[in-house]
Design an enzyme around this catalytic site. Sequence first.
Site, short mmCIF file in Angstrom:
data_model
loop_
_atom_site.label_atom_id
_atom_site.label_comp_id
_atom_site.label_asym_id
_atom_site.label_seq_id
_atom_site.Cartn_x
_atom_site.Cartn_y
_atom_site.Cartn_z
N SER A 141 25.67 48.26 -15.12
CA SER A 141 25.13 48.68 -13.82
C SER A 141 25.42 47.61 -12.78
O SER A 141 24.98 46.46 -12.90
CB SER A 141 23.62 48.89 -13.92
OG SER A 141 23.09 49.05 -12.61
N ASP B 180 24.20 52.78 -9.01
CA ASP B 180 22.86 53.26 -8.69
C ASP B 180 22.70 53.49 -7.19
O ASP B 180 22.64 52.55 -6.41
CB ASP B 180 21.81 52.24 -9.16
CG ASP B 180 21.68 52.19 -10.67
OD1 ASP B 180 21.44 53.25 -11.28
OD2 ASP B 180 21.84 51.09 -11.24
N MET C 187 20.28 54.62 -4.30
CA MET C 187 18.83 54.76 -4.05
C MET C 187 18.58 54.92 -2.56
O MET C 187 19.21 54.24 -1.75
CB MET C 187 18.09 53.52 -4.54
CG MET C 187 18.37 53.16 -5.99
SD MET C 187 17.35 51.74 -6.46
CE MET C 187 18.00 51.39 -8.10
N HIS D 217 24.71 57.34 -10.53
CA HIS D 217 23.32 57.73 -10.82
C HIS D 217 22.58 57.86 -9.50
O HIS D 217 22.28 56.86 -8.85
CB HIS D 217 22.69 56.64 -11.72
CG HIS D 217 21.25 56.86 -12.04
ND1 HIS D 217 20.44 55.86 -12.57
CD2 HIS D 217 20.45 57.95 -11.93
CE1 HIS D 217 19.22 56.33 -12.75
NE2 HIS D 217 19.18 57.59 -12.36
N MET E 132 19.54 58.37 -7.36
CA MET E 132 18.07 58.33 -7.28
C MET E 132 17.71 58.62 -5.83
O MET E 132 17.28 57.74 -5.08
CB MET E 132 17.56 56.97 -7.74
CG MET E 132 17.62 56.80 -9.26
SD MET E 132 17.59 55.08 -9.76
CE MET E 132 19.32 54.69 -9.54
N MET F 233 15.70 58.07 -18.91
CA MET F 233 15.36 56.79 -18.29
C MET F 233 14.41 56.02 -19.21
O MET F 233 13.41 56.57 -19.67
CB MET F 233 14.69 57.00 -16.93
CG MET F 233 15.61 57.51 -15.82
SD MET F 233 17.03 56.44 -15.47
CE MET F 233 16.23 54.91 -14.98
N ASP G 161 19.07 54.25 -19.84
CA ASP G 161 19.23 53.37 -18.68
C ASP G 161 17.90 52.66 -18.41
O ASP G 161 16.90 53.32 -18.13
CB ASP G 161 19.66 54.21 -17.47
CG ASP G 161 19.85 53.40 -16.19
OD1 ASP G 161 19.81 52.16 -16.26
OD2 ASP G 161 20.03 54.03 -15.13
C1 DX5 Z 1 17.13 51.37 -12.51
C2 DX5 Z 1 18.61 51.65 -12.56
C3 DX5 Z 1 19.31 50.95 -13.65
C4 DX5 Z 1 19.26 49.44 -13.56
C5 DX5 Z 1 19.21 48.93 -14.96
O1 DX5 Z 1 16.52 52.30 -11.68
O2 DX5 Z 1 18.81 53.05 -12.74
O3 DX5 Z 1 20.65 51.40 -13.75
O4 DX5 Z 1 20.36 48.87 -12.91
O5 DX5 Z 1 19.07 47.55 -14.95
P1 DX5 Z 1 18.64 46.75 -16.25
O6 DX5 Z 1 19.70 46.99 -17.29
O7 DX5 Z 1 18.60 45.33 -15.79
O8 DX5 Z 1 17.30 47.27 -16.70
ZN ZN Z 2 20.84 53.72 -13.21
#
Ligand code: DX5
Ligand code: ZN
Length: 224
Positions: free
Chosen positions: A8, A33, A35, A64, A66, A135, A173
């Site tokens: 990520s 990611d 967001m 991904h 969000m 998740m 994830d």
């Molecule tokens: C969280 C993201 C993840 C995040 C994971 O909302 O969707 O992809 O980057 O990070 P780690 O591996 O550090 O938990």
């Molecule tokens: Zn993610």
Amino acid sequence: MTVRINPSILSADFVNMEHDLNLISNADFAHVDVMDNHFVPNLTFGPQMVQRIQDVSPVPLDVHLMISDCDRWAPQYAELGAASVTVHAEATSDPVALARRLKEIGARAGLALKPGTPFDDYREIAHHFDQLLVMTVEPGFGGQKFMADQMAKVRQVAEFRARTGVSLWIQVDGGIDSDTIQQAAESGADTFVAGSAVYGKDNPALAVENLRKIAQSHHHHHQE
Ligand code: DX5
Ligand code: ZN
């Protein structure tokens, strides 16, 4: 057994993104990611930045989303060339139509479930998707603690896949590292996102290889 390791880039250096993408050229996908500070309480980037990431990335993108109103915004990530686009079940009003649209454009379609969202609510439509993301943290931030209680959901999805014969990648994830990846692999996950466990290391490519080896050996055990 094929496993996929998707670092990520939320944990990468945002002003040295091209450099940091090249550090993980041995990965299967770069996990991106997106967001919107609405669906989750954090903000990253939108399609313009993801387009540039797509232009320079040595590996395909696993986006991904969000974001709220993904029915409206998801297709443009497929159009810019992302290999995989995952939307949250909690944010789409017509997941089946959206999956069809994403696949028409040429992307793999993914459906993500927050920790509180049961797989049972989406079992009937799961076959429309290429990937199911369970998740293992509340979405929004990197570096959170892995939620082991989500392994029951991963097992449900794995059983569903085995029973129906659908081809569905099972992704996890959040909080994935060299310890937690074992239980995720044993539960049936095959596609692993890791942010801090890759970019937090001195040698991210080596971290990818280590995670891959561990996941492979634990997945194999489970299959036999
Ligand atoms: C969280 C993201 C993840 C995040 C994971 O909302 O969707 O992809 O980057 O990070 P780690 O591996 O550090 O938990
Ligand atoms: Zn993610």
